[in-house]
Design an enzyme around this catalytic site. Sequence first.
Site, PDB file in Angstrom:
ATOM      1  N   GLY A  56       0.784  -1.220   0.000  1.00  0.00           N
ATOM      2  CA  GLY A  56       0.000   0.000   0.000  1.00  0.00           C
ATOM      3  C   GLY A  56       0.822   1.280   0.000  1.00  0.00           C
ATOM      4  N   GLY A  57       2.132   1.163  -0.132  1.00  0.00           N
ATOM      5  CA  GLY A  57       2.928   2.370  -0.355  1.00  0.00           C
ATOM      6  C   GLY A  57       3.671   2.920   0.848  1.00  0.00           C
ATOM      7  N   LYS A  95      12.323  -1.815 -10.342  1.00  0.00           N
ATOM      8  CA  LYS A  95      12.407  -0.809 -11.388  1.00  0.00           C
ATOM      9  C   LYS A  95      11.145   0.045 -11.283  1.00  0.00           C
ATOM     10  CE  LYS A  95      14.388   0.840 -15.063  1.00  0.00           C
ATOM     11  NZ  LYS A  95      15.782   1.335 -15.062  1.00  0.00           N
ATOM     12  N   LEU A 124       8.259   2.122 -12.588  1.00  0.00           N
ATOM     13  CA  LEU A 124       7.519   2.236 -13.840  1.00  0.00           C
ATOM     14  C   LEU A 124       6.690   3.517 -13.801  1.00  0.00           C
ATOM     15  CD1 LEU A 124       7.120   0.548 -16.420  1.00  0.00           C
ATOM     16  CD2 LEU A 124       5.178  -0.549 -15.314  1.00  0.00           C
ATOM     17  N   ASN A 132      -3.368  -8.489  -2.172  1.00  0.00           N
ATOM     18  CA  ASN A 132      -4.012  -8.115  -0.916  1.00  0.00           C
ATOM     19  C   ASN A 132      -4.961  -9.225  -0.511  1.00  0.00           C
ATOM     20  OD1 ASN A 132      -2.714  -5.580  -0.980  1.00  0.00           O
ATOM     21  ND2 ASN A 132      -4.243  -4.876  -2.425  1.00  0.00           N
ATOM     22  N   ARG A 168      -7.496  -9.467   1.594  1.00  0.00           N
ATOM     23  CA  ARG A 168      -8.648  -8.975   2.356  1.00  0.00           C
ATOM     24  C   ARG A 168      -9.690  -8.428   1.385  1.00  0.00           C
ATOM     25  NH1 ARG A 168      -4.900  -4.688   2.055  1.00  0.00           N
ATOM     26  NH2 ARG A 168      -5.860  -3.041   0.822  1.00  0.00           N
TER      27      ARG A 168
HETATM   28  C1  MV4 Z   1       4.870   0.939  -8.173  1.00  0.00           C
HETATM   29  C2  MV4 Z   1       4.710   2.017  -9.064  1.00  0.00           C
HETATM   30  C3  MV4 Z   1       5.642   2.140 -10.103  1.00  0.00           C
HETATM   31  N1  MV4 Z   1       6.678   1.261 -10.204  1.00  0.00           N
HETATM   32  N2  MV4 Z   1       5.909   0.091  -8.329  1.00  0.00           N
HETATM   33  C4  MV4 Z   1       1.595   2.274  -4.964  1.00  0.00           C
HETATM   34  C5  MV4 Z   1       0.851   1.465  -3.970  1.00  0.00           C
HETATM   35  C6  MV4 Z   1       1.441   0.112  -4.041  1.00  0.00           C
HETATM   36  N3  MV4 Z   1       0.506  -0.933  -3.793  1.00  0.00           N
HETATM   37  C7  MV4 Z   1       2.067   0.025  -5.368  1.00  0.00           C
HETATM   38  N4  MV4 Z   1       2.224   1.357  -5.842  1.00  0.00           N
HETATM   39  C8  MV4 Z   1       2.994   1.598  -6.930  1.00  0.00           C
HETATM   40  N5  MV4 Z   1       4.036   0.747  -7.152  1.00  0.00           N
HETATM   41  C9  MV4 Z   1       6.786   0.252  -9.317  1.00  0.00           C
HETATM   42  N6  MV4 Z   1       7.821  -0.596  -9.438  1.00  0.00           N
HETATM   43  C10 MV4 Z   1       3.612   2.874  -8.898  1.00  0.00           C
HETATM   44  C11 MV4 Z   1       2.765   2.676  -7.807  1.00  0.00           C
HETATM   45  C12 MV4 Z   1       1.631   3.570  -7.707  1.00  0.00           C
HETATM   46  C13 MV4 Z   1       1.783   4.975  -7.523  1.00  0.00           C
HETATM   47  C14 MV4 Z   1       3.024   5.589  -7.380  1.00  0.00           C
HETATM   48  C15 MV4 Z   1       3.143   6.961  -7.194  1.00  0.00           C
HETATM   49  C16 MV4 Z   1       1.988   7.767  -7.147  1.00  0.00           C
HETATM   50  C17 MV4 Z   1       0.752   7.189  -7.273  1.00  0.00           C
HETATM   51  C18 MV4 Z   1       0.628   5.801  -7.462  1.00  0.00           C
HETATM   52  C19 MV4 Z   1      -0.645   5.212  -7.611  1.00  0.00           C
HETATM   53  C20 MV4 Z   1      -0.756   3.870  -7.773  1.00  0.00           C
HETATM   54  C21 MV4 Z   1       0.369   3.057  -7.839  1.00  0.00           C
END
Ligand code: MV4
Length: 460
Positions: free
Chosen positions: A165-166, A202, A204, A291, A293
């Site tokens: 979840g970040g 990496k 993306l 996830n 849940r």
């Molecule tokens: C990433 C990504 C780009 N590259 N992983 C955000 C929550 C988590 N569950 C996974 N997330 C992301 N993983 C890689 N390798 C982009 C996201 C991402 C995101 C990133 C920055 C700002 C908003 C976002 C919204 C959804 C997912």
Amino acid sequence: MFKKLLVANRGTIAIRIIRACRELGIATIAVHSTADQDALHVRMADESVCIGPAAAEDSYLSIPSIMSAVLTYGADAVHPGYGFLSENGDFAEACRKSGVNFVGPRARHIRLMGDKPRARRIMKRAGVPVLPGSEGTGVTELRDAQADVKRLGYPVLIKAAAGGGGKGMRVVRDANELAKLFPLARAESEAAFGSRAMYLEKYLENARHVEFQILADNNRSAIHLGERDCSLQRRHQKVLEEAPCPVMTPRLREKMGKAAVRAAQVVGYSNVGTVEFLLAADGEFYFIEMNTRIQVEHGVTEMVTGIDLVKESILIAAGKPLTLKQRQVKITGAAIEYRVYAEDPDTHLPSPGVVSSHHSPGGLGVRVETALYDGYRVPVHYDPLIAKIIVHAEDRALAIKRAQAALHEYLIEGIKTNIALHLRILDDPDFVAGQFSTNFLTRFDRREEVAVEPRLAKAS
Ligand code: MV4
């Protein structure tokens, strides 16, 4: 079927679970902290029990307190909802050891998917595409991260192995940033999850965050209910979600759906689950995490499939086989969920307080999930999500119109909310065209800042 289910949660999801139980003829027990004495989920349940003080660690996150309520009140099932103990393997295990049905996957699968590098490894082996990243159990030391970057190249994303979840996530674009941000991310992970293990992926850019809803029974039958686009997040807090993903095609849905079902089946997963992917502009997709849940955004999938996910989760936990076949799952129209947060629109910080009065929107295709009532005090102790507006219509354009009307109609007095932000997003031509990615809200905020500057200049 279960006789008495304890709802180990609060707010809108607790209410959602209580409603599903009513339909199934299952009695409910609500648990609450002292801060939630007057909460709606407490009033709606058949019985209720105070499980501790306001601080979540001592109430909604306390396994001993909740287990004692389970045993005292004679529950034969527990639904954890989302957040709190929903992805805690120890809780699922404690329920099983007490002979109580946990409405969710087995502890083993919660733990497996909670270990993000391990989940990556298993998916890669199963032929589900993953992004290039750290191998093995992850990295705890900067020099190991540096070695990984040599192979991966910049930009990379640092993620917490125990995260999801970040939380603890950092984008890194050069060696200086890596040296600075790796220890920061690791400290954040240690504070939040008690783990210093990190992994790199990496990064993306301009991808879409597309997640597939899975239903799997205890006999290894599994289907998917299509996807949700969750690209619009601010600081990894989702703002709105929609189904279907605006750029999805039947062919791509079949391909990603197969990968998602395989992800669940390869580990013998059961109950509801979500397989998260990143979808690149070139049509390639990559598993990022699973996830284990029910999710906040389950409602948009319910609206486009007509399937009650909470009910399904309970039926699966009771040992019922899936009655639905993959080819019977049809996606009808478009649904969008707007998360209404009690937050200051300028700072995006939580803005708790008393809701002096409110009026909820309604009408065809408008569903409101909330625990609000006039005089309700939004507690400072928990997530500031106070309502979800879920609109459903024949197509996305009409769903947007319907959402505009509903958001305008929603009156919440006494506290600040993000409703105006939603209305601005709905006015954005790129959003209306379905052309957005995970970068959208960052760029959107920047545009807002630019728009604000001249006014500030004038005022000074
Ligand atoms: C990433 C990504 C780009 N590259 N992983 C955000 C929550 C988590 N569950 C996974 N997330 C992301 N993983 C890689 N390798 C982009 C996201 C991402 C995101 C990133 C920055 C700002 C908003 C976002 C919204 C959804 C997912």
